[in-house]
Design a protein around this motif. Structure first.
Motif, short mmCIF file in Angstrom:
data_model
loop_
_atom_site.label_atom_id
_atom_site.label_comp_id
_atom_site.label_asym_id
_atom_site.label_seq_id
_atom_site.Cartn_x
_atom_site.Cartn_y
_atom_site.Cartn_z
N PRO A 11 36.17 44.23 44.02
CA PRO A 11 35.46 43.27 44.86
C PRO A 11 36.41 42.59 45.83
N THR A 12 35.92 42.35 47.03
CA THR A 12 36.71 41.64 48.04
C THR A 12 35.81 40.63 48.77
N ARG A 13 36.45 39.62 49.32
CA ARG A 13 35.74 38.62 50.12
C ARG A 13 36.69 38.18 51.22
N ARG A 76 31.42 40.10 51.98
CA ARG A 76 31.58 40.28 50.54
C ARG A 76 31.32 41.74 50.21
N LEU A 78 31.51 45.02 47.26
CA LEU A 78 31.70 45.60 45.94
C LEU A 78 31.92 47.10 46.11
N THR A 109 32.41 38.66 43.73
CA THR A 109 33.40 38.60 44.81
C THR A 109 34.12 37.25 44.86
#
Length: 244
Positions: A11-13, A76, A78, A109
């Motif tokens: 996950p990234t944000r 955001r 996934l 996230t």
């Protein structure tokens, strides 16, 4: 275009400024991208998708794409292994998110959550039920259609008919009409209507008034824009803007 490989596996944000682009790249995993704020436009070689708030775009592994934010945004994302494809889609798609799925994405996230594996399983279950939304704009391949598309992308309010656009690109109206249906699956009026809705969503994310957006997107009046928007999205542009 030479897309780079991004090896994101979790996950990234990240925040995105208005107009900020993420240039062409691809992933070796499936990706679910969701704008926490603003509107995200996603471009691929076969078309573009517009992703409003509370929606997400599914990007299969290996599909080259780029992003552009409209309005201050927060991306955001996934990721899922290639074999984990609950939608069974091999092409990009914009999805409607249930309130639970939105919360799951926000949690996954964010800071490291407790019970990540359980949350990821719940996300996959929710994704299986997520309906696809008709927010794609197919990209034509024929050079004459690409020229027409470029003219209208530069100015979606361009009032010229297909015959007049054909004169500008050196093609007959009948030929262009046939090619639009064959290559995009849409008639020319349908394709242009979708382009104008894409443009309108981006402008609404920039906090422009409904009247200004209607004019910039080529609608004959604000009321015509409101009706077209309501038919496409089930709400008025003003209400959408307040919710977004």
């Amino acid at each position: 275009m030479s897309p780079t490989r991004h090896d994101d596996t979790g996950p990234t944000r990240r925040p995105l400024a208005d107009g900020e682009r993420i240039e062409w790249h691809f992933h070796t995993v499936n990706q679910l991208a969701c704008p926490g704020l603003g509107v995200l436009r996603v471009f691929t070689p076969t078309g573009s998708w517009v992703v409003p708030p509370h929606r997400a775009v599914w990007l299969p592994a290996g599909v080259a794409h780029s992003h552009q934010a409209h309005g201050r945004s927060e991306l955001r994302c996934l990721t899922f292994a290639p074999e984990r494809n609950p939608l069974r889609l091999e092409r990009p798609a914009v999805l409607a998110l249930s309130p639970l799925l939105r919360e799951l994405i926000a949690t996954l996230t964010g800071p490291e959550p407790v019970g990540r594996a359980t949350l990821e399983r719940a996300t996959l279950e929710q994704l299986r039920e997520a309906p696809e939304l008709p927010l794609g704009l197919p990209a034509p391949r024929d050079p004459r259609l690409r020229d027409v598309a470029a003219l209208l992308a530069a100015d979606p309010a361009d009032p010229r008919t297909l015959a007049q656009l054909g004169t500008a690109v050196g093609a007959a109206e009948r030929t262009l009409s046939r090619l639009f249906r064959r290559e995009t699956g849409l008639s020319f009026p349908q394709w242009r209507a979708q382009l104008r809705l894409h443009h309108a969503l981006a402008l609404l994310a920039e906090d422009r008034s409904v009247t200004a957006v209607a004019a910039a997107a080529g609608y004959r009046s604000p009321s015509a824009f409101v009706e077209a928007f309501r038919l496409a999205f089930g709400t008025t542009p003003g209400r959408y803007q307040r919710q977004a």
